[in-house]
Design a protein around this motif. Sequence first.
Motif, mmCIF file in Angstrom:
data_model
loop_
_atom_site.group_PDB
_atom_site.id
_atom_site.type_symbol
_atom_site.label_atom_id
_atom_site.label_comp_id
_atom_site.label_asym_id
_atom_site.label_seq_id
_atom_site.Cartn_x
_atom_site.Cartn_y
_atom_site.Cartn_z
ATOM 1 N N GLN A 66 0.634 -1.140 0.156
ATOM 2 C CA GLN A 66 0.114 -0.095 -0.062
ATOM 3 C C GLN A 66 0.724 1.252 0.017
ATOM 4 O O GLN A 66 1.956 1.234 0.504
ATOM 5 C CB GLN A 66 -0.841 0.023 1.324
ATOM 6 C CG GLN A 66 -1.962 -0.722 1.319
ATOM 7 C CD GLN A 66 -2.912 -0.239 2.723
ATOM 8 O OE1 GLN A 66 -2.548 0.537 3.566
ATOM 9 N NE2 GLN A 66 -4.132 -1.033 2.856
ATOM 10 N N ARG A 67 0.233 2.365 -0.499
ATOM 11 C CA ARG A 67 0.788 3.658 -0.256
ATOM 12 C C ARG A 67 -0.069 4.711 0.098
ATOM 13 O O ARG A 67 -1.033 4.545 -0.470
ATOM 14 C CB ARG A 67 1.350 3.937 -1.662
ATOM 15 C CG ARG A 67 2.827 3.601 -2.379
ATOM 16 C CD ARG A 67 3.520 4.068 -3.219
ATOM 17 N NE ARG A 67 3.775 5.382 -3.221
ATOM 18 C CZ ARG A 67 3.876 6.152 -4.197
ATOM 19 N NH1 ARG A 67 4.330 5.560 -5.389
ATOM 20 N NH2 ARG A 67 4.167 7.486 -3.878
ATOM 21 N N ALA A 68 0.537 5.346 1.127
ATOM 22 C CA ALA A 68 -0.518 6.095 1.844
ATOM 23 C C ALA A 68 -1.124 7.320 1.136
ATOM 24 O O ALA A 68 -2.175 7.769 1.512
ATOM 25 C CB ALA A 68 0.340 6.666 3.151
ATOM 26 N N ASP A 69 -0.256 7.710 0.158
ATOM 27 C CA ASP A 69 -0.780 9.046 -0.709
ATOM 28 C C ASP A 69 -1.406 8.807 -1.855
ATOM 29 O O ASP A 69 -1.924 9.649 -2.554
ATOM 30 C CB ASP A 69 0.443 9.672 -0.639
ATOM 31 C CG ASP A 69 1.735 9.190 -1.386
ATOM 32 O OD1 ASP A 69 1.606 8.061 -1.458
ATOM 33 O OD2 ASP A 69 2.517 9.760 -1.822
ATOM 34 N N THR A 70 -1.468 7.450 -2.453
ATOM 35 C CA THR A 70 -1.804 7.091 -3.721
ATOM 36 C C THR A 70 -2.209 5.717 -3.817
ATOM 37 O O THR A 70 -1.798 4.819 -3.138
ATOM 38 C CB THR A 70 -0.587 7.575 -4.633
ATOM 39 O OG1 THR A 70 -1.062 7.297 -6.109
ATOM 40 C CG2 THR A 70 0.561 6.836 -4.394
ATOM 41 N N ALA A 71 -2.845 5.541 -5.047
ATOM 42 C CA ALA A 71 -3.089 3.964 -5.432
ATOM 43 C C ALA A 71 -1.965 3.625 -6.107
ATOM 44 O O ALA A 71 -1.071 4.425 -6.725
ATOM 45 C CB ALA A 71 -4.150 4.103 -6.452
ATOM 46 N N VAL A 72 -1.570 2.188 -5.969
ATOM 47 C CA VAL A 72 -0.533 1.647 -6.739
ATOM 48 C C VAL A 72 -1.173 1.043 -8.020
ATOM 49 O O VAL A 72 -2.262 0.706 -7.897
ATOM 50 C CB VAL A 72 0.287 0.697 -5.965
ATOM 51 C CG1 VAL A 72 1.264 1.220 -4.899
ATOM 52 C CG2 VAL A 72 -0.661 -0.482 -5.446
ATOM 53 N N ILE A 73 -0.309 1.348 -9.060
ATOM 54 C CA ILE A 73 -0.849 0.988 -10.468
ATOM 55 C C ILE A 73 -0.105 -0.433 -10.606
ATOM 56 O O ILE A 73 1.018 -0.280 -10.808
ATOM 57 C CB ILE A 73 -0.643 1.895 -11.517
ATOM 58 C CG1 ILE A 73 -1.535 3.119 -11.278
ATOM 59 C CG2 ILE A 73 -1.227 1.644 -12.809
ATOM 60 C CD1 ILE A 73 -1.051 4.430 -12.032
ATOM 61 N N ARG A 74 -0.892 -1.426 -11.130
ATOM 62 C CA ARG A 74 -0.080 -2.640 -11.315
ATOM 63 C C ARG A 74 -0.569 -3.021 -12.768
ATOM 64 O O ARG A 74 -1.834 -3.200 -13.066
ATOM 65 C CB ARG A 74 -0.229 -3.697 -10.314
ATOM 66 C CG ARG A 74 0.195 -3.373 -8.920
ATOM 67 C CD ARG A 74 -0.035 -4.401 -7.951
ATOM 68 N NE ARG A 74 -1.221 -4.699 -7.452
ATOM 69 C CZ ARG A 74 -1.578 -5.336 -6.589
ATOM 70 N NH1 ARG A 74 -0.608 -5.465 -5.529
ATOM 71 N NH2 ARG A 74 -2.939 -5.504 -6.283
ATOM 72 N N TYR A 75 0.373 -3.664 -13.623
ATOM 73 C CA TYR A 75 0.346 -3.996 -14.994
ATOM 74 C C TYR A 75 0.797 -5.083 -15.200
ATOM 75 O O TYR A 75 2.020 -5.272 -15.084
ATOM 76 C CB TYR A 75 0.687 -2.743 -16.022
ATOM 77 C CG TYR A 75 0.390 -3.030 -17.228
ATOM 78 C CD1 TYR A 75 -0.477 -1.970 -18.064
ATOM 79 C CD2 TYR A 75 0.864 -3.662 -18.144
ATOM 80 C CE1 TYR A 75 -0.854 -1.847 -19.219
ATOM 81 C CE2 TYR A 75 0.730 -3.836 -19.668
ATOM 82 C CZ TYR A 75 -0.380 -2.787 -19.959
ATOM 83 O OH TYR A 75 -0.607 -2.773 -21.267
ATOM 84 N N LYS A 76 0.083 -6.066 -15.747
ATOM 85 C CA LYS A 76 0.650 -7.623 -15.872
ATOM 86 C C LYS A 76 0.502 -7.895 -17.219
ATOM 87 O O LYS A 76 -0.817 -8.064 -17.675
ATOM 88 C CB LYS A 76 0.232 -8.439 -14.853
ATOM 89 C CG LYS A 76 0.723 -9.934 -15.023
ATOM 90 C CD LYS A 76 0.307 -10.352 -13.739
ATOM 91 C CE LYS A 76 1.231 -11.859 -13.530
ATOM 92 N NZ LYS A 76 0.254 -12.874 -14.344
ATOM 93 N N TYR A 77 1.445 -7.925 -18.062
ATOM 94 C CA TYR A 77 1.400 -8.321 -19.471
ATOM 95 C C TYR A 77 1.699 -9.669 -19.856
ATOM 96 O O TYR A 77 2.622 -10.438 -19.096
ATOM 97 C CB TYR A 77 2.440 -7.585 -20.374
ATOM 98 C CG TYR A 77 2.573 -8.133 -21.916
ATOM 99 C CD1 TYR A 77 2.120 -7.179 -22.773
ATOM 100 C CD2 TYR A 77 3.503 -9.126 -22.019
ATOM 101 C CE1 TYR A 77 2.300 -7.844 -24.179
ATOM 102 C CE2 TYR A 77 3.645 -9.585 -23.143
ATOM 103 C CZ TYR A 77 3.241 -8.937 -24.280
ATOM 104 O OH TYR A 77 3.467 -9.429 -25.608
ATOM 105 N N ASN A 78 0.651 -10.647 -20.058
ATOM 106 C CA ASN A 78 0.940 -12.008 -20.251
ATOM 107 C C ASN A 78 0.777 -12.612 -21.774
ATOM 108 O O ASN A 78 -0.430 -12.278 -22.258
ATOM 109 C CB ASN A 78 0.231 -12.884 -19.295
ATOM 110 C CG ASN A 78 0.619 -14.338 -19.219
ATOM 111 O OD1 ASN A 78 1.726 -14.928 -19.162
ATOM 112 N ND2 ASN A 78 -0.530 -15.258 -19.441
ATOM 113 N N MET A 79 1.470 -13.409 -22.432
ATOM 114 C CA MET A 79 1.230 -14.055 -23.495
ATOM 115 C C MET A 79 0.617 -15.122 -23.166
ATOM 116 O O MET A 79 1.443 -16.242 -22.711
ATOM 117 C CB MET A 79 2.816 -14.420 -24.371
ATOM 118 C CG MET A 79 3.146 -12.959 -24.925
ATOM 119 S SD MET A 79 4.401 -13.483 -26.135
ATOM 120 C CE MET A 79 4.027 -12.537 -27.541
ATOM 121 N N ALA A 80 -0.495 -15.765 -23.961
ATOM 122 C CA ALA A 80 -0.962 -16.834 -23.808
ATOM 123 C C ALA A 80 0.114 -18.211 -24.690
ATOM 124 O O ALA A 80 0.643 -17.592 -25.323
ATOM 125 C CB ALA A 80 -2.389 -17.248 -24.402
#
Length: 246
Positions: A66-80
């Motif tokens: 968690q970050r107290a001042d902001t949302a964390v952005i998570r990006y997951k790229y996956n190749m089938a």
Amino acid sequence: MSDKPEKLITDDGLRLDGRHADEIRPMKIEIGVLSRADGSCYLEWGRNKILVGVFGPREVHPRRSQRADTAVIRYKYNMASFSTEDRARPGPSRRSIEISKVSREAFEPVIMAELFPKTAIDIFVEILQADAGTRTAAINASSIALADAGIPMKGLVTSCAFGKVDGQIVLDLNKDEDNYGEADFPVAMTQDGEITLLQMDGNLTPDEIRKGFELVKKGCKEILEIQQAVLRKKFETPVEETESEA
Ligand code: UDP
């Protein structure tokens, strides 16, 4: 991998798939295709087929992320594993980790994460069929999925590559052009033209890069129009309906 064609650009100046140098592949976008995601998008671009699900803003696990001042952005790229000609090995690779990182960074300037402290915004990208340009296609799809999820953004992000093929600068490389061309240069930008992703594979002169950027600007403008049309169709209330409800 298919054999190297003798020429990638024919004598009449067309590419092997019939496009001119400054043309993008046909793009088709469907919004809200996953019922369990907060926002989603299915995008076809040429032979690329991509599915994106967005979740959040939601509680962060593990909590220490968690970050107290902001949302964390998570990006997951996956190749089938079935998305490529040779089976893609399941699980994260150096390439997918790199693409996830640069794609997340492509969205950080536009997502208003500060409005949602202590939460996470998760963007999951599944490449179902790959034909070069998957990172750019995934960014275009993610923009739509984020908007579908109602995540406040300063604007959409659009993405397109240019490259060098048979000595010519062309827009939006397909697989043969990517395999046998001389350079590939993916770019992402905000609606205001701020560059949020820029990578280069191969060698290009400053003049070639300038020329490529002109093509990319044109490509991104066309993509933005497609994205806006999809969002308008989903979210705009027809005037007649508003009037009859009143
Ligand atoms: N590719 C593949 N196997 C892999 C990685 C890539 O067959 O493990 C193919 C796939 O078609 C991909 C293309 O190579 O779209 C170009 O890959 P690149 O790393 O340049 O990324 P992209 O252009 O897809 O963003």
